[in-house]
Design an enzyme around this catalytic site. Structure first.
Site, PDB file in Angstrom:
ATOM      1  N   VAL A 205       7.338  -3.944   7.679  1.00  0.00           N
ATOM      2  CA  VAL A 205       6.499  -2.846   8.275  1.00  0.00           C
ATOM      3  C   VAL A 205       6.000  -1.789   7.273  1.00  0.00           C
ATOM      4  O   VAL A 205       6.595  -1.275   6.477  1.00  0.00           O
ATOM      5  CB  VAL A 205       7.659  -1.732   9.111  1.00  0.00           C
ATOM      6  CG1 VAL A 205       6.836  -0.910  10.070  1.00  0.00           C
ATOM      7  CG2 VAL A 205       8.148  -2.778  10.390  1.00  0.00           C
ATOM      8  N   HIS A 206       4.627  -1.504   7.356  1.00  0.00           N
ATOM      9  CA  HIS A 206       4.227  -0.670   6.208  1.00  0.00           C
ATOM     10  C   HIS A 206       2.936   0.418   6.738  1.00  0.00           C
ATOM     11  O   HIS A 206       2.599   1.035   6.311  1.00  0.00           O
ATOM     12  CB  HIS A 206       3.972  -1.178   4.926  1.00  0.00           C
ATOM     13  CG  HIS A 206       2.543  -2.080   5.252  1.00  0.00           C
ATOM     14  ND1 HIS A 206       2.595  -3.185   5.777  1.00  0.00           N
ATOM     15  CD2 HIS A 206       1.307  -1.797   4.682  1.00  0.00           C
ATOM     16  CE1 HIS A 206       1.117  -3.734   5.735  1.00  0.00           C
ATOM     17  NE2 HIS A 206       0.541  -2.735   5.084  1.00  0.00           N
ATOM     18  N   ARG A 207       2.384  -0.306   7.823  1.00  0.00           N
ATOM     19  CA  ARG A 207       1.175   0.481   8.408  1.00  0.00           C
ATOM     20  C   ARG A 207       1.393   1.913   8.780  1.00  0.00           C
ATOM     21  O   ARG A 207       2.274   2.371   9.271  1.00  0.00           O
ATOM     22  CB  ARG A 207       0.629  -0.155   9.543  1.00  0.00           C
ATOM     23  CG  ARG A 207       0.020  -1.575   9.455  1.00  0.00           C
ATOM     24  CD  ARG A 207      -1.338  -1.635   8.801  1.00  0.00           C
ATOM     25  NE  ARG A 207      -1.810  -3.009   8.675  1.00  0.00           N
ATOM     26  CZ  ARG A 207      -3.030  -3.375   8.106  1.00  0.00           C
ATOM     27  NH1 ARG A 207      -3.849  -2.413   7.957  1.00  0.00           N
ATOM     28  NH2 ARG A 207      -3.321  -4.718   7.576  1.00  0.00           N
ATOM     29  N   ARG A 238       6.888   3.151   1.389  1.00  0.00           N
ATOM     30  CA  ARG A 238       6.508   4.255   2.459  1.00  0.00           C
ATOM     31  C   ARG A 238       7.385   4.208   3.502  1.00  0.00           C
ATOM     32  O   ARG A 238       7.831   5.307   4.030  1.00  0.00           O
ATOM     33  CB  ARG A 238       5.042   3.924   2.754  1.00  0.00           C
ATOM     34  CG  ARG A 238       4.507   4.666   4.056  1.00  0.00           C
ATOM     35  CD  ARG A 238       3.436   4.053   4.562  1.00  0.00           C
ATOM     36  NE  ARG A 238       2.222   4.197   3.644  1.00  0.00           N
ATOM     37  CZ  ARG A 238       0.975   3.309   3.919  1.00  0.00           C
ATOM     38  NH1 ARG A 238       0.851   2.701   4.767  1.00  0.00           N
ATOM     39  NH2 ARG A 238       0.099   3.853   3.205  1.00  0.00           N
TER      40      ARG A 238
END
Length: 361
Positions: A205-207, A238
């Site tokens: 998960v990074h968006r 992030r």
């Protein structure tokens, strides 16, 4: 006559992977100058990829680092412009859809240097995604558009772009095939984490749309936590910061196996041996498809629509219930169609570049 110069611009993990098969072949035929913008800069997201994949040491490392989109892109424009002025390249080659991609393309266009875009013609239709803005504007600046599929050709044609378009397949497929051959002897991650083959779910998960929205991020954590199998999450910096900022880090740490980012050899092993993957990454959707792994995409849309149509990828957004159902689905996957080339995309990209630079060669 002097050897043509290609200035290749990379800056983020997916671009290092895509450049890996291209740079090797490119350097056999032209002079390549590799520029690393520093968009991803810590060891786990940058240096380890250069080491493992034997990507040539960048001639320029701009060290731009993190910032908001405008500040980061502005810094890249300034630094890349100075490199272009110094090197006077015959072509600037960019990859994918990051700020590094757009900055390289804009600098070249402003200086009337031809642009080649690897992974052109992709669209999600979601203009709230910075990546969508980057890829559309980059395609508008490009003279050579190397696309992974016929659908991308149709997309560009609908936008009035037909010149310079070549179907190459996906260079990431080339990279996955090469690295998969090495995992049996080089990857240690399954032993390190005490993971059984086919007994866990890999999640990434990074968006920005997921990490910056506390409700979406909380729903994703809850959906992943409902998995009947252990969920392993290599944590993007992030995402770790967002979990902490939104008071979700403790919940995620208790329910999921959070690990630091891993190198590409270990990542391919993690993905190949997972029972399925849950991701908001465009690259991981493709990598899962190439490695015969069922994919659950934590987004409302995807650029890689062929994987959804083929039945190997399910879009669930940030809906905890939909994620839970997708992670528990047991229906048999359909026969996998051949998509995105056969692992020779890098050769076609390099052939296209050389034909453009040396039309009589």
């Amino acid at each position: 006559m002097s050897e043509p110069t290609v200035l290749s611009v990379v800056g983020a993990r997916p671009q290092f992977v895509k450049a890996f098969p291209v740079s090797r072949l490119l350097r056999e035929r032209v002079r390549e100058v590799l520029v690393h913008t520093g968009q991803h800069y810590d060891f786990g997201m940058s240096d380890v990829f250069f080491e493992e994949l034997d990507i040539p040491e960048p001639e320029y490392n701009l060290g731009v680092g993190s910032a908001n989109h405008a500040v980061q892109t502005g810094a890249m424009l300034r630094e890349i412009d100075a490199v272009v002025e110094s090197e006077e390249p015959d072509l600037v080659l960019v990859y994918g859809d990051t700020n590094s991609t757009l900055a390289g393309a804009l600098v070249a266009a402003k200086r009337t240097v031809p642009v080649g875009h690897v992974e052109a013609g992709l669209r999600s239709g979601n203009w709230s995604m910075p990546e969508e803005v980057n890829r559309v504007l980059t395609d508008r600046c490009s003279d050579l558009l190397f696309v992974p599929s016929e659908r991308a050709v149709e997309t560009l044609a609908a936008e009035g772009i037909t010149d310079g378009v070549t179907v190459t397949g996906d260079v990431m497929y080339d990279a996955v095939l090469r690295v998969r051959d090495r995992t049996a002897t080089e990857a240690t991650v399954l032993d390190d984490l005490d993971l059984g083959r086919g007994e866990y779910v890999l999640a990434t998960v990074h968006r920005q749309a997921n990490t910056d929205d506390p409700e979406r991020l909380a729903a994703i954590v809850e959906g992943l936590a409902s998995s009947p199998r252990r969920v392993v999450v290599p944590l993007h910096p992030r995402t770790r910061n967002a979990l902490d900022r939104h008071d979700l880090l403790e919940r995620a740490s208790n329910a999921l196996t959070l690990i630091d980012p891993v190198g590409y050899v270990d990542f391919v092993e993690l993905l190949a041996e997972a029972e399925r993957v849950a991701t908001d990454s465009g690259g991981v959707q493709k990598e899962a498809f190439y490695l015969d792994v069922r994919c659950v995409t934590l987004r409302d849309e995807t650029e890689w629509v062929e994987t959804v149509e083929a039945g190997w990828n399910e879009l669930v957004g940030a809906d905890a219930g939909a994620i839970r159902r997708a992670l528990r689905r047991t229906d048999e996957l359909p026969e996998k169609p051949p998509l995105y080339g056969g692992g020779h995309a890098a050769e076609r990209v390099v052939d296209g570049v050389v034909a453009f630079l040396e039309p009589e060669a």
